[in-house]
Design an enzyme around this catalytic site. Structure first.
Site, PDB file in Angstrom:
ATOM      1  N   ASN A 298     -11.001   6.691 -28.739  1.00 16.90           N
ATOM      2  CA  ASN A 298     -10.378   6.827 -30.053  1.00 16.90           C
ATOM      3  C   ASN A 298      -9.213   7.803 -29.950  1.00 16.90           C
ATOM      4  O   ASN A 298      -9.441   8.976 -29.653  1.00 16.90           O
ATOM      5  CB  ASN A 298     -11.413   7.338 -31.064  1.00 16.90           C
ATOM      6  CG  ASN A 298     -10.853   7.388 -32.467  1.00 16.90           C
ATOM      7  OD1 ASN A 298      -9.741   6.917 -32.723  1.00 16.90           O
ATOM      8  ND2 ASN A 298     -11.602   7.976 -33.381  1.00 16.90           N
TER       9      ASN A 298
ATOM     10  N   ASP B 106      -9.928  17.754 -34.593  1.00 19.28           N
ATOM     11  CA  ASP B 106      -9.969  16.634 -33.643  1.00 19.28           C
ATOM     12  C   ASP B 106     -11.320  15.926 -33.588  1.00 19.28           C
ATOM     13  O   ASP B 106     -12.367  16.553 -33.600  1.00 19.28           O
ATOM     14  CB  ASP B 106      -9.610  17.092 -32.230  1.00 19.28           C
ATOM     15  CG  ASP B 106      -9.580  15.894 -31.289  1.00 19.28           C
ATOM     16  OD1 ASP B 106      -8.852  14.938 -31.600  1.00 19.28           O
ATOM     17  OD2 ASP B 106     -10.310  15.896 -30.295  1.00 19.28           O
TER      18      ASP B 106
ATOM     19  N   HIS C  74     -19.904  11.994 -22.281  1.00 22.23           N
ATOM     20  CA  HIS C  74     -21.107  11.486 -22.945  1.00 22.23           C
ATOM     21  C   HIS C  74     -22.115  11.117 -21.871  1.00 22.23           C
ATOM     22  O   HIS C  74     -21.727  10.639 -20.796  1.00 22.23           O
ATOM     23  CB  HIS C  74     -20.794  10.235 -23.780  1.00 22.23           C
ATOM     24  CG  HIS C  74     -19.904  10.500 -24.956  1.00 22.23           C
ATOM     25  ND1 HIS C  74     -20.315  11.240 -26.047  1.00 22.23           N
ATOM     26  CD2 HIS C  74     -18.635  10.132 -25.204  1.00 22.23           C
ATOM     27  CE1 HIS C  74     -19.310  11.313 -26.917  1.00 22.23           C
ATOM     28  NE2 HIS C  74     -18.270  10.661 -26.432  1.00 22.23           N
TER      29      HIS C  74
ATOM     30  N   ASP D  73      -7.979  14.524 -23.134  1.00 24.98           N
ATOM     31  CA  ASP D  73      -8.990  14.190 -24.143  1.00 24.98           C
ATOM     32  C   ASP D  73     -10.341  13.979 -23.449  1.00 24.98           C
ATOM     33  O   ASP D  73     -11.067  13.029 -23.760  1.00 24.98           O
ATOM     34  CB  ASP D  73      -8.588  12.964 -24.977  1.00 24.98           C
ATOM     35  CG  ASP D  73      -9.491  12.774 -26.199  1.00 24.98           C
ATOM     36  OD1 ASP D  73     -10.327  13.658 -26.480  1.00 24.98           O
ATOM     37  OD2 ASP D  73      -9.361  11.722 -26.870  1.00 24.98           O
TER      38      ASP D  73
ATOM     39  N   HIS E  31      -5.469  14.993 -34.935  1.00 25.60           N
ATOM     40  CA  HIS E  31      -5.955  13.672 -34.515  1.00 25.60           C
ATOM     41  C   HIS E  31      -5.546  12.713 -35.632  1.00 25.60           C
ATOM     42  O   HIS E  31      -6.026  12.839 -36.758  1.00 25.60           O
ATOM     43  CB  HIS E  31      -7.485  13.756 -34.355  1.00 25.60           C
ATOM     44  CG  HIS E  31      -8.206  12.457 -34.254  1.00 25.60           C
ATOM     45  ND1 HIS E  31      -8.954  12.126 -33.142  1.00 25.60           N
ATOM     46  CD2 HIS E  31      -8.328  11.413 -35.106  1.00 25.60           C
ATOM     47  CE1 HIS E  31      -9.497  10.923 -33.323  1.00 25.60           C
ATOM     48  NE2 HIS E  31      -9.141  10.477 -34.515  1.00 25.60           N
TER      49      HIS E  31
ATOM     50  N   HIS F 245      -6.343  19.556 -24.352  1.00 23.19           N
ATOM     51  CA  HIS F 245      -7.224  18.686 -25.150  1.00 23.19           C
ATOM     52  C   HIS F 245      -8.487  18.338 -24.367  1.00 23.19           C
ATOM     53  O   HIS F 245      -8.551  17.333 -23.656  1.00 23.19           O
ATOM     54  CB  HIS F 245      -6.477  17.414 -25.565  1.00 23.19           C
ATOM     55  CG  HIS F 245      -7.174  16.658 -26.648  1.00 23.19           C
ATOM     56  ND1 HIS F 245      -6.518  15.950 -27.619  1.00 23.19           N
ATOM     57  CD2 HIS F 245      -8.490  16.505 -26.926  1.00 23.19           C
ATOM     58  CE1 HIS F 245      -7.398  15.394 -28.444  1.00 23.19           C
ATOM     59  NE2 HIS F 245      -8.600  15.713 -28.032  1.00 23.19           N
TER      60      HIS F 245
ATOM     61  N   HIS G 128      -3.168  12.827 -28.692  1.00 25.86           N
ATOM     62  CA  HIS G 128      -3.375  11.512 -28.042  1.00 25.86           C
ATOM     63  C   HIS G 128      -2.668  10.320 -28.704  1.00 25.86           C
ATOM     64  O   HIS G 128      -3.295   9.444 -29.253  1.00 25.86           O
ATOM     65  CB  HIS G 128      -4.868  11.214 -27.864  1.00 25.86           C
ATOM     66  CG  HIS G 128      -5.741  11.513 -29.060  1.00 25.86           C
ATOM     67  ND1 HIS G 128      -5.437  11.159 -30.345  1.00 25.86           N
ATOM     68  CD2 HIS G 128      -6.939  12.144 -29.120  1.00 25.86           C
ATOM     69  CE1 HIS G 128      -6.403  11.553 -31.147  1.00 25.86           C
ATOM     70  NE2 HIS G 128      -7.322  12.157 -30.430  1.00 25.86           N
TER      71      HIS G 128
ATOM     72  N   ASN H 205     -15.225  20.350 -32.252  1.00 23.58           N
ATOM     73  CA  ASN H 205     -16.290  19.482 -32.799  1.00 23.58           C
ATOM     74  C   ASN H 205     -17.595  19.629 -32.028  1.00 23.58           C
ATOM     75  O   ASN H 205     -18.139  18.681 -31.476  1.00 23.58           O
ATOM     76  CB  ASN H 205     -15.844  18.017 -32.851  1.00 23.58           C
ATOM     77  CG  ASN H 205     -15.443  17.468 -31.497  1.00 23.58           C
ATOM     78  OD1 ASN H 205     -15.116  18.216 -30.578  1.00 23.58           O
ATOM     79  ND2 ASN H 205     -15.474  16.151 -31.361  1.00 23.58           N
TER      80      ASN H 205
ATOM     81  N   LEU I 278     -15.513  20.424 -24.535  1.00 24.71           N
ATOM     82  CA  LEU I 278     -16.668  21.009 -23.870  1.00 24.71           C
ATOM     83  C   LEU I 278     -17.755  20.843 -24.924  1.00 24.71           C
ATOM     84  O   LEU I 278     -17.466  20.890 -26.105  1.00 24.71           O
ATOM     85  CB  LEU I 278     -16.400  22.483 -23.526  1.00 24.71           C
ATOM     86  CG  LEU I 278     -15.173  22.692 -22.628  1.00 24.71           C
ATOM     87  CD1 LEU I 278     -14.899  24.170 -22.432  1.00 24.71           C
ATOM     88  CD2 LEU I 278     -15.356  22.001 -21.285  1.00 24.71           C
TER      89      LEU I 278
END
Ligand SMILES: [Zn+2]
Length: 427
Positions: free
Chosen positions: A280, A154, A311, A307, A181, A62, A234, A96, A65
């Site tokens: 989350n 996810d 950022h 996960d 998710h 999980h 998760h 995503n 990238l």
């Protein structure tokens, strides 16, 4: 011919139920029986494995990238370097991106980019729905042929149970695992932290545990209805652990994974409004943490992962409810899990912990990885389970620094990562 021998290590290979001291021989990128040593004609590289655990290269199923689309947060190359520094030889990346990995062309781009730039194995997942919008199914068969190892939306969650049913049925037809998710949008609303004492006190919108549990329940029902495995990503809530335990005892094809922040921290940590505690699903209560620890101890929760959600600083340095969810995790997860699960809470031994990072994810995703069997790819991690170290985010290989664990003192760390017989990272 290239040959390497790792001498005097503690060889831990849960796939073969092996835990013994010995030597490990690698020839031309494959694990070779150590009795073949006398036949090696070329120069032999020697690695001292004494006081180290020598195990199959760890797998993190999980990871976000950020390529294509968000290279300022992380690239496939930098994420792979972070993985290697964390002890991982294989990472599974989430779809995503921008564009979303919902079509064969994007999957081909990710695979090419990984081949060109990544120092570890990068395995893409494909989206369940077009543009991860939850409205129309992606072309799951084409994604399978393009080489995804699983499908998942996810970051998002298909809300329409009938659409999800069809996704699981298609996935069964093309033999692809489904990862989910678990988040019920109506129950969660605009929640940003666990709904409870601290959300009330701080006046932040709550994300109730029931918002996760409702979708875990949905997935248990669909796994039974479609007779196909669904893996819940998760897991954060005590109720989810209870539901998965009960369903697994009945033989339902359901499983769950744990991220380190959900056992290292509780929602009490959000009182300083630091956005590095915003993820989350959110950090939850002490009771939830204890239930997850019990779920790990009794095998209800069978896979560990990060996960990893990079950022940039400017994106996280905003008001709490405006900030994006998620933290980086590849370079801290192994240390946190060894420290918490093996040393502090004594919930599993090092062999089981390695199993949750190797044979279990390999079994779920049907990977040719996660074992030191003769003939297997020589992906190997060397771990010092007693090494004491301090997390320094300024030394991360990741492009991003959004971690709540800066300056934490941990016990246990990977000291070398080998991919296809080549050392890709060394402490
Ligand atoms: Zn997620």
């Amino acid at each position: 011919m290239s040959a390497t021998i790792i001498r005097n290590g503690r060889i831990v290979d849960p796939a073969n139920n092996r835990d013994e001291s010995g030597d490990l021989l690698i020839v031309d990128g494959k694990i070779v029986d150590v009795s073949q040593l006398s036949t090696i004609s070329s120069e032999l590289d020697e690695i001292d494995g004494s006081n180290l655990v020598v195990c199959p290269g760890l797998i993190d199923i999980h990871v976000h990238l950020r390529e294509p689309g968000f290279g300022h947060k992380e690239t496939i190359a930098s994420g792979a370097r972070a993985a290697a520094a964390g002890g991982f030889s294989t990472i599974v990346c989430m779809p995503n991106t921008s564009p979303a990995a919902d079509n064969p062309a994007t999957i081909a781009w990710i695979k090419d980019r990984a081949t060109e730039t990544a120092c570890v194995n990068v395995l893409p997942t494909g989206a369940i729905s077009k543009n991860i919008a939850g409205e129309e199914l992606a072309s799951i068969g084409s994604l399978g042929r393009a080489g995804v190892v699983a499908i998942t939306d996810d970051g998002h969650c298909v809300q329409n149970h009938e659409l999800m049913r069809r996704a699981v049925e298609y996935a069964r037809m093309v033999d692809l695992p489904v990862l989910d998710h678990c988040q019920d949008y109506n129950l969660v609303g605009n929640g940003v932290v666990h709904e409870g004492y601290w959300s009330t006190l701080l006046g932040l919108p709550g994300w109730p545990a029931a918002g996760e549990e409702a979708i875990v329940m949905r997935n248990i029902l669909l796994a039974g209805l479609c007779d196909h495995h669904i893996h819940c990503q998760h897991i954060s809530a005590a109720g989810s652990v209870r539901l998965i335990r009960e369903a697994r005892n009945r033989g339902v094809k359901i499983s769950g994974e744990v991220c380190p922040h959900h056992i290292a921290l509780t929602d009490e940590a959000i009182q300083n409004f630091d956005t590095n505690y915003k993820m989350n699903p959110p950090l939850r209560s002490k009771e939830d943490v204890n239930a997850i620890l019990e779920g790990i101890a009794d095998g209800t929760l069978s896979i560990l992962c990060s996960d990893h959600a990079p950022h940039a600083g400017f994106e996280k340095e905003v008001e709490f409810d405006q900030a994006p969810f998620g933290i980086v995790g590849l370079e801290t997860e192994l240390g946190l899990f060894i420290d918490l699960l093996v040393h502090k809470h004594r919930k599993v031994d090092i062999k089981r912990l390695i199993g949750m990072y190797t044979v279990e994810p390999a079994k779920l995703l049907k990977l040719n990885a996660g074992t030191l069997s003769i003939g297997a790819p020589a992906d190997v991690t060397l771990i010092d389970p007693d090494l004491e170290w301090t997390v320094r985010v300024d030394q991360f290989q990741s492009e991003s620094r959004n971690s709540p664990f800066d300056q934490w003192k941990l016990k246990g760390r990977a000291v070398r990562t080998i991919v296809n017989g080549k050392t890709v990272w060394k402490l």
